[in-house]
Design a protein around this motif. Structure first.
Motif, PDB file in Angstrom:
ATOM      1  N   LYS A 234     -12.632 -48.620 -16.167  1.00 34.72           N
ATOM      2  CA  LYS A 234     -11.254 -49.732 -15.489  1.00 34.72           C
ATOM      3  C   LYS A 234     -12.232 -50.720 -14.600  1.00 34.72           C
ATOM      4  O   LYS A 234     -11.464 -51.876 -14.146  1.00 34.72           O
ATOM      5  N   ILE A 235     -13.912 -50.896 -15.118  1.00 34.94           N
ATOM      6  CA  ILE A 235     -14.217 -52.322 -13.880  1.00 34.94           C
ATOM      7  C   ILE A 235     -15.384 -52.488 -15.827  1.00 34.94           C
ATOM      8  O   ILE A 235     -16.203 -51.854 -15.924  1.00 34.94           O
ATOM      9  N   LEU A 236     -15.449 -53.854 -16.167  1.00 33.56           N
ATOM     10  CA  LEU A 236     -15.383 -54.816 -17.023  1.00 33.56           C
ATOM     11  C   LEU A 236     -16.064 -55.756 -16.443  1.00 33.56           C
ATOM     12  O   LEU A 236     -15.596 -56.763 -16.745  1.00 33.56           O
ATOM     13  N   LEU A 237     -17.599 -56.007 -16.164  1.00 32.54           N
ATOM     14  CA  LEU A 237     -18.286 -56.913 -16.187  1.00 32.54           C
ATOM     15  C   LEU A 237     -19.564 -57.584 -16.982  1.00 32.54           C
ATOM     16  O   LEU A 237     -20.253 -56.902 -17.200  1.00 32.54           O
ATOM     17  N   LEU A 238     -19.052 -58.997 -17.364  1.00 32.22           N
ATOM     18  CA  LEU A 238     -19.812 -59.070 -18.820  1.00 32.22           C
ATOM     19  C   LEU A 238     -19.766 -61.007 -18.499  1.00 32.22           C
ATOM     20  O   LEU A 238     -20.656 -61.513 -20.007  1.00 32.22           O
ATOM     21  N   ASP A 239     -20.707 -61.328 -17.895  1.00 35.59           N
ATOM     22  CA  ASP A 239     -21.161 -62.207 -17.277  1.00 35.59           C
ATOM     23  C   ASP A 239     -22.258 -62.402 -18.094  1.00 35.59           C
ATOM     24  O   ASP A 239     -23.444 -62.176 -17.851  1.00 35.59           O
TER      25      ASP A 239
ATOM     26  N   ASP B 291     -15.545 -49.079  -6.410  1.00 38.52           N
ATOM     27  CA  ASP B 291     -14.836 -48.025  -7.566  1.00 38.52           C
ATOM     28  C   ASP B 291     -13.198 -48.846  -7.491  1.00 38.52           C
ATOM     29  O   ASP B 291     -12.999 -49.425  -6.963  1.00 38.52           O
ATOM     30  N   TYR B 292     -13.161 -48.644  -8.518  1.00 39.92           N
ATOM     31  CA  TYR B 292     -11.733 -49.184  -9.121  1.00 39.92           C
ATOM     32  C   TYR B 292     -10.633 -48.660  -8.281  1.00 39.92           C
ATOM     33  O   TYR B 292      -9.120 -49.675  -9.053  1.00 39.92           O
ATOM     34  N   ASP B 293     -10.741 -47.401  -8.121  1.00 40.92           N
ATOM     35  CA  ASP B 293      -9.751 -46.958  -7.295  1.00 40.92           C
ATOM     36  C   ASP B 293      -9.217 -47.201  -5.194  1.00 40.92           C
ATOM     37  O   ASP B 293      -8.638 -46.973  -5.106  1.00 40.92           O
ATOM     38  N   GLU B 294     -10.442 -48.586  -5.036  1.00 42.78           N
ATOM     39  CA  GLU B 294     -10.421 -48.940  -3.650  1.00 42.78           C
ATOM     40  C   GLU B 294      -8.747 -49.983  -3.714  1.00 42.78           C
ATOM     41  O   GLU B 294      -8.685 -50.603  -4.822  1.00 42.78           O
ATOM     42  N   VAL B 295      -8.471 -49.976  -2.353  1.00 41.09           N
ATOM     43  CA  VAL B 295      -7.332 -50.669  -2.396  1.00 41.09           C
ATOM     44  C   VAL B 295      -7.916 -51.851  -1.640  1.00 41.09           C
ATOM     45  O   VAL B 295      -9.043 -51.828   0.074  1.00 41.09           O
ATOM     46  N   HIS B 296      -7.781 -53.192  -1.688  1.00 37.79           N
ATOM     47  CA  HIS B 296      -7.958 -54.127  -1.132  1.00 37.79           C
ATOM     48  C   HIS B 296      -7.004 -54.846   0.309  1.00 37.79           C
ATOM     49  O   HIS B 296      -6.095 -54.530   0.310  1.00 37.79           O
ATOM     50  N   ASP B 297      -8.362 -55.164   1.211  1.00 34.11           N
ATOM     51  CA  ASP B 297      -7.567 -55.291   2.425  1.00 34.11           C
ATOM     52  C   ASP B 297      -7.638 -56.637   2.417  1.00 34.11           C
ATOM     53  O   ASP B 297      -8.473 -57.372   2.673  1.00 34.11           O
TER      54      ASP B 297
ATOM     55  N   VAL C  98      -8.744 -52.715 -15.143  1.00 33.55           N
ATOM     56  CA  VAL C  98      -7.673 -53.577 -14.021  1.00 33.55           C
ATOM     57  C   VAL C  98      -8.742 -54.429 -13.657  1.00 33.55           C
ATOM     58  O   VAL C  98      -8.386 -55.239 -13.414  1.00 33.55           O
ATOM     59  N   THR C  99      -9.810 -54.381 -14.067  1.00 29.94           N
ATOM     60  CA  THR C  99     -11.516 -55.762 -13.568  1.00 29.94           C
ATOM     61  C   THR C  99     -11.605 -56.318 -15.043  1.00 29.94           C
ATOM     62  O   THR C  99     -12.309 -54.995 -15.275  1.00 29.94           O
ATOM     63  N   LEU C 100     -11.381 -57.144 -15.045  1.00 29.33           N
ATOM     64  CA  LEU C 100     -12.280 -58.009 -16.485  1.00 29.33           C
ATOM     65  C   LEU C 100     -13.303 -58.916 -15.793  1.00 29.33           C
ATOM     66  O   LEU C 100     -12.387 -60.216 -15.219  1.00 29.33           O
ATOM     67  N   SER C 101     -14.396 -59.685 -15.765  1.00 26.93           N
ATOM     68  CA  SER C 101     -15.234 -60.608 -15.693  1.00 26.93           C
ATOM     69  C   SER C 101     -15.972 -61.166 -16.652  1.00 26.93           C
ATOM     70  O   SER C 101     -16.701 -60.578 -17.095  1.00 26.93           O
TER      71      SER C 101
ATOM     72  N   LYS D 202       0.826 -52.874 -22.749  1.00 29.03           N
ATOM     73  CA  LYS D 202       1.102 -53.139 -21.321  1.00 29.03           C
ATOM     74  C   LYS D 202      -0.432 -53.145 -20.782  1.00 29.03           C
ATOM     75  O   LYS D 202      -0.931 -51.680 -20.600  1.00 29.03           O
ATOM     76  N   THR D 203      -0.934 -54.028 -20.386  1.00 30.01           N
ATOM     77  CA  THR D 203      -2.257 -54.593 -19.261  1.00 30.01           C
ATOM     78  C   THR D 203      -1.789 -53.654 -17.922  1.00 30.01           C
ATOM     79  O   THR D 203      -0.987 -54.030 -17.030  1.00 30.01           O
ATOM     80  N   GLU D 204      -3.334 -53.275 -16.874  1.00 27.22           N
ATOM     81  CA  GLU D 204      -3.217 -53.058 -15.544  1.00 27.22           C
ATOM     82  C   GLU D 204      -3.891 -53.848 -15.294  1.00 27.22           C
ATOM     83  O   GLU D 204      -4.881 -53.218 -14.357  1.00 27.22           O
ATOM     84  N   LEU D 205      -4.349 -55.131 -15.949  1.00 32.25           N
ATOM     85  CA  LEU D 205      -5.525 -55.381 -15.207  1.00 32.25           C
ATOM     86  C   LEU D 205      -4.943 -56.380 -14.016  1.00 32.25           C
ATOM     87  O   LEU D 205      -3.222 -57.106 -14.097  1.00 32.25           O
ATOM     88  N   ARG D 206      -5.785 -56.366 -12.999  1.00 39.81           N
ATOM     89  CA  ARG D 206      -5.643 -57.316 -11.677  1.00 39.81           C
ATOM     90  C   ARG D 206      -6.762 -58.438 -10.957  1.00 39.81           C
ATOM     91  O   ARG D 206      -5.897 -58.942 -10.646  1.00 39.81           O
ATOM     92  N   GLU D 207      -7.557 -58.052 -11.956  1.00 41.42           N
ATOM     93  CA  GLU D 207      -8.370 -58.962 -11.628  1.00 41.42           C
ATOM     94  C   GLU D 207      -9.068 -60.031 -12.590  1.00 41.42           C
ATOM     95  O   GLU D 207      -9.729 -58.951 -13.487  1.00 41.42           O
ATOM     96  N   LEU D 208      -9.292 -61.460 -12.624  1.00 41.65           N
ATOM     97  CA  LEU D 208      -9.899 -61.546 -14.147  1.00 41.65           C
ATOM     98  C   LEU D 208     -11.033 -63.180 -13.667  1.00 41.65           C
ATOM     99  O   LEU D 208     -10.343 -63.754 -12.265  1.00 41.65           O
ATOM    100  N   ASP D 209     -11.882 -63.206 -13.953  1.00 41.27           N
ATOM    101  CA  ASP D 209     -12.974 -63.933 -13.326  1.00 41.27           C
ATOM    102  C   ASP D 209     -13.105 -64.767 -14.614  1.00 41.27           C
ATOM    103  O   ASP D 209     -13.703 -64.430 -15.609  1.00 41.27           O
ATOM    104  N   LEU D 210     -12.547 -65.743 -14.276  1.00 39.92           N
ATOM    105  CA  LEU D 210     -12.559 -66.711 -15.998  1.00 39.92           C
ATOM    106  C   LEU D 210     -13.597 -67.842 -15.567  1.00 39.92           C
ATOM    107  O   LEU D 210     -13.884 -68.931 -16.291  1.00 39.92           O
ATOM    108  N   SER D 211     -14.682 -67.958 -14.424  1.00 35.42           N
ATOM    109  CA  SER D 211     -14.936 -68.865 -14.146  1.00 35.42           C
ATOM    110  C   SER D 211     -16.463 -69.205 -14.835  1.00 35.42           C
ATOM    111  O   SER D 211     -17.475 -68.460 -15.879  1.00 35.42           O
TER     112      SER D 211
END
Length: 507
Positions: free
Chosen positions: A256-261, A444-450, A282-285, A306-315
């Protein structure tokens, strides 16, 4: 929640003497380690307190999270002996100067942890906020002694243990059979060998973070992914990881979450993710991966899955330009968070593309984005601010821009969108989740942002502005088409290198 500073010293013990018998969790943002010892052992030291902490309170505490000046043997020993029901221990420090032996954590302190055998989650992290420092008095022996008491541990986070080698880390993997979450920060001695025979263990790891572990190579990842249940994989600042690591990661079915900075990946490597893991992510950085270009967008999003990606960091990708963002907008992925800070080639065209992007035939343009970070993007001018106002980005809650572009426009935008938090001094948006200093932002991937407030789009509809917004939106879309036809369109043609009508492409 309160400030403990007025009660430092023996008075703090008096405060806790009044604590509820039902108190099960204590979290303190900062407290000196000496005060922790006095708080839990008020009868010790030169300032003996006539009021002792109620034994029932000490018996009930299950979770303790503290940020201190320095983690010491005395503090760890007091916590381990005094809190008999403790299941969750999270200690962080950030020394102002190099600790002496009496004010530091050693092998002896590690041996004291989990004396009652109930601890499930352990976090010991030394941060480098004020100087470069580590737990220099802890080595493999300390970890071996700790592991003897921690066979039932489920989550371990160790940060700043510069003298612990593969021997110590392998002991954890082979002793803690229930471990599902492993996080290592600044494991300077950690190598591929630690995961060489991980498939021979009974571990079912779901969360793995290996941050600033620069001696790891692609081979470590290939062995690590034998844990097919991995859901969170954080490999930030492992600079020797490249495309072969991505090829191995691409087979993980539940990630669900992959961070490759700041890794050494390329556009070709990202294409390995497309057919497999991109369907679950859901998250890729990929922040700071400097070998990437605009082609990384088409490598990730080609419409085949069909992707479930919702958070993307291209900085901090120097070769990412408006062309890449146009391709991103064309993919119509319903992002909720998009970060593109410090990209010198990103400009107004990117903002226009995102503002005009429709998702799932939704008539509200740019409607899915709740966080957009454009700080220090080299091509952002006053024109972009026209596309940040109503009716565009109606659900945006966080926006990062460079304030010096035009401070008046920034202030006017903030006034016109009362639900929007505009940061223009370089702050990381949503810093609680994205703390890059030690990886604590990983949620965690199942947390909901407030995002705090009422949905702005719904508010407009409730206030009867829908018709006006429709009319204004029509005018603005016409303006986009006009802009494309009157010369700026040539630039977009050149950028896209595509024969399709650019207005169609962007909208």
């Amino acid at each position: 929640m309160f400030d403990v500073s007025p009660f430092l010293g023996h008075d703090l013990a008096r405060v806790w003497a009044l604590a509820s018998k039902k108190l099960t969790s204590i979290e303190i943002g900062y407290i000196p380690s000496v005060a922790v010892t006095e708080m839990l052992s008020p009868n010790l030291g030169p300032h003996q307190s006539p009021i002792h902490i109620q034994p029932s309170m000490l018996l009930s505490i299950q979770k303790l999270c503290l940020s201190v000046d320095c983690i010491t043997d005395a503090m760890v020993s007091t916590i381990s002996k005094g809190l008999v029901s403790l299941t969750h221990l999270d200690l962080r420090d950030a020394p102002h100067s190099e600790p002496g032996i009496a004010q530091d954590l050693t092998n002896f302190g590690l041996q004291q942890i989990n004396q009652y055998g109930r601890l499930k989650h352990l976090s010991l992290v030394r941060r480098q906020e004020f100087l470069i420092t580590y737990f220099r008095r802890v080595n493999d022996l300390g970890v071996l002694l700790m592991a003897d008491n921690c066979t039932n541990m489920e989550s371990i986070y160790l940060g700043g243990f510069c003298r612990v080698t593969d021997t110590g880390f392998k002991t954890i993997l082979h002793s803690c059979s229930r471990l599902y979450k492993l996080r290592v920060f600044q494991g300077t001695q950690l190598t591929d060998l630690v995961f060489h025979d991980i498939s021979a263990t009974s571990l079912t790891l779901t969360h793995v973070s290996l941050i600033f572990c620069n001696r790891l190579t692609n081979l470590a990842v290939r062995n690590l992914v034998s844990n097919k249940d991995l859901r969170v994989l954080d490999l930030r600042n492992c600079k020797n990881l490249g495309d072969k690591a991505l090829q191995a990661i691409g087979i993980l079915p539940q990630l669900k979450i992959l961070l490759l900075d700041n890794t050494d990946i390329t556009d070709v490597g990202l294409s390995y993710l497309r057919q497999g893991v991109m369907c679950s992510l859901v998250t890729l950085s990929i922040r700071g991966c400097r070998r990437l270009t605009d082609k990384c967008i088409s490598a990730l999003f080609d419409g085949s899955c069909k992707t479930e990606l919702r958070e993307l960091d291209l900085s901090d990708i120097p070769n990412l330009s408006d062309k890449g963002v146009l391709l991103l907008a064309r993919s119509r992925v319903p992002f909720s968070e998009l970060r593109m800070r410090c990209c010198p080639l990103i400009g107004d065209t990117a903002v226009m593309a995102l503002a005009s992007m429709q998702v799932n035939e939704d008539r509200w343009y740019g409607s899915s984005l709740k966080l957009l970070d454009l700080f220090d993007c080299g091509g952002i001018t006053q024109l972009a601010f026209r596309w940040l106002k109503k009716p565009y980005f109606p659900r945006l809650r966080w926006l990062g821009v460079t304030g010096c572009v035009n401070r008046n426009l920034v202030d006017a935008l903030a006034r016109s969108k009362p639900f929007l938090h505009v940061e223009c001094d370089g702050e990381e948006l949503g810093a609680d989740q994205w703390d890059c200093s030690d990886g604590s932002y990983v949620h965690d991937y199942d947390e909901v942002h407030d995002y705090d407030e009422v949905d702005e789009l719904e508010q407009w509809l409730l206030e009867g502005e829908g018709e006006h917004v429709d009319e204004e939106m029509g005018d603005e879309v016409d303006e986009l088409e006009q802009w494309l036809l009157e010369g700026e369109g040539e630039h977009v043609d050149e950028v896209m290198g595509d024969a399709e009508n650019n207005a169609e492409l962007v909208i």
